[in-house]
Scaffold this active site. Sequence first.
Site, PDB file in Angstrom:
ATOM      1  N   GLU A 277       0.927  -1.239   0.080  1.00 57.75           N
ATOM      2  CA  GLU A 277       0.113   0.110   0.246  1.00 57.75           C
ATOM      3  C   GLU A 277       0.838   1.173  -0.013  1.00 57.75           C
ATOM      4  O   GLU A 277       2.064   1.216   0.617  1.00 57.75           O
ATOM      5  CB  GLU A 277      -0.820  -0.103   1.118  1.00 57.75           C
TER       6      GLU A 277
ATOM      7  N   GLU B 261      -6.329   8.725   7.713  1.00 54.03           N
ATOM      8  CA  GLU B 261      -6.834   8.248   6.278  1.00 54.03           C
ATOM      9  C   GLU B 261      -8.115   8.715   5.980  1.00 54.03           C
ATOM     10  O   GLU B 261      -8.185   9.212   4.720  1.00 54.03           O
ATOM     11  CB  GLU B 261      -6.801   6.850   6.249  1.00 54.03           C
TER      12      GLU B 261
ATOM     13  N   CYS C  35      -4.923  -2.875   2.979  1.00 52.67           N
ATOM     14  CA  CYS C  35      -4.567  -2.875   4.480  1.00 52.67           C
ATOM     15  C   CYS C  35      -5.680  -3.143   5.273  1.00 52.67           C
ATOM     16  O   CYS C  35      -6.313  -4.197   5.573  1.00 52.67           O
ATOM     17  CB  CYS C  35      -3.985  -1.569   4.645  1.00 52.67           C
TER      18      CYS C  35
ATOM     19  N   ASN D 260       0.126  -0.939   5.489  1.00 52.60           N
ATOM     20  CA  ASN D 260       1.204  -0.172   6.167  1.00 52.60           C
ATOM     21  C   ASN D 260       0.447  -0.135   7.498  1.00 52.60           C
ATOM     22  O   ASN D 260      -0.511   0.570   7.797  1.00 52.60           O
ATOM     23  CB  ASN D 260       1.107   1.250   5.727  1.00 52.60           C
TER      24      ASN D 260
ATOM     25  N   ASN E 260      -6.939   5.881  -1.736  1.00 54.58           N
ATOM     26  CA  ASN E 260      -5.836   5.242  -1.450  1.00 54.58           C
ATOM     27  C   ASN E 260      -6.051   4.207  -2.360  1.00 54.58           C
ATOM     28  O   ASN E 260      -6.912   3.327  -2.418  1.00 54.58           O
ATOM     29  CB  ASN E 260      -6.142   4.766  -0.032  1.00 54.58           C
TER      30      ASN E 260
ATOM     31  N   LYS F 272      -9.342   1.868  -1.846  1.00 51.46           N
ATOM     32  CA  LYS F 272      -9.528   1.480  -0.682  1.00 51.46           C
ATOM     33  C   LYS F 272     -10.819   1.837  -0.062  1.00 51.46           C
ATOM     34  O   LYS F 272     -11.157   3.021   0.027  1.00 51.46           O
ATOM     35  CB  LYS F 272      -8.335   1.845   0.301  1.00 51.46           C
TER      36      LYS F 272
HETATM   37  N1  ING Z   1      -3.414   0.575   8.662  1.00 56.22           N
HETATM   38  C1  ING Z   1      -3.829  -0.197  10.119  1.00 56.22           C
HETATM   39  C2  ING Z   1      -4.419  -1.443   9.545  1.00 56.22           C
HETATM   40  O1  ING Z   1      -5.581  -1.678   9.276  1.00 56.22           O
HETATM   41  C3  ING Z   1      -5.061  -0.371  11.943  1.00 56.22           C
HETATM   42  C4  ING Z   1      -4.837   0.684  10.827  1.00 56.22           C
HETATM   43  C5  ING Z   1      -3.748  -0.832  12.818  1.00 56.22           C
HETATM   44  C6  ING Z   1      -6.203  -0.763  12.497  1.00 56.22           C
HETATM   45  C7  ING Z   1      -3.976  -1.627  13.779  1.00 56.22           C
HETATM   46  C8  ING Z   1      -6.406  -1.806  13.511  1.00 56.22           C
HETATM   47  C9  ING Z   1      -5.147  -2.240  14.285  1.00 56.22           C
HETATM   48  O2  ING Z   1      -3.644  -2.670   9.307  1.00 56.22           O
HETATM   49  C10 ING Z   1      -3.970   0.818   7.567  1.00 56.22           C
HETATM   50  N2  ING Z   1      -3.342   1.388   6.757  1.00 56.22           N
HETATM   51  O3  ING Z   1      -4.996   0.539   7.279  1.00 56.22           O
END
Ligand code: ING
Length: 301
Positions: free
Chosen positions: A46, A142, A168, A193, A106, A123
Amino acid sequence: MREIKVAAAQLGAIQKAESREAVVGRMLALMAQAKAAGCNLIVYPELALTTFFPRWYHENRAEADVWFESAMPNEATQPLFDAAREYGMAMSFGYAELTPDGHHFNTSILVDDKGNIVGKYRKIHLPGHAEYDHDRSHQHLEKRYFEPGDLGFNVWRTMGGIFGMAICNDRRWPETYREMGLQGVEMILLGFNTPSVNGQKGAEAHAQRMFHHKLSVQAGAYQNSTWVIAVAKAGSEDGHHLMGGTVIVNPDGEIVAESRTEDDELVIAACDLDATVFGKETVFDFARHRRIEHYGRINTQ
Ligand code: ING
């Protein structure tokens, strides 16, 4: 046997100051390695061209447009398309898309082994928030910089198989996989990411973060009898750490290969698309086993 030799091309940290050209150079080095290893598909993460900029707050949102691409291919990325075509290698990578009519997404693309963009995904599940959140130790903006994707979950036929894409946070939602599963998807290409520190939960145990990541992609693969190629941008970007965990998951939900570092690293596996057939014809024969008359809530709430 319909084998795709896949290179999951994990990228290490991309610092805020790093140019698109420098990043493309790193991506080209991985593509050359993939070619030498006999791969015919390479999958990048991503937002593969820039640092994970949604961690940074811009009062004036237009300032964030520097992180976006207003054309694809463009001058910085054309070398990727040229090399892939020369190698006869299909590729997928994510980037921040600014459309001619001013919309921000995205996005990830699927480029076939002739260098043609055959698929685009925007996304749909955007995590985080849109305004500066003083309660968070780390911002995850985001929802500030991107609109929810408007193309839905599609699949594309190329290289003798049926391919889909997700990005992601999408991997944490079962609907993502089922939407493509119902279209017969055989391989889902997914970049991510994932910050190691969740701004709300503090430094959540790395082990738990990795467990939830793998649980999500392994379940999605198994429950839809599809390959899932999940590729990380990892490492410390201007002091902000992103987890690794690039994995290639087979249609039985088993991890067949995974990264060992948080740097630029190829994770390679020979993936037989015919390995998806048994599951689709037995346990997950959707037509025979699903009872959609009982699934109304999923589609209406
Ligand atoms: N990043 C994270 C993901 O879904 C996140 C946001 C991190 C959500 C940890 C929940 C827990 O992997 C992106 N870019 O969506």
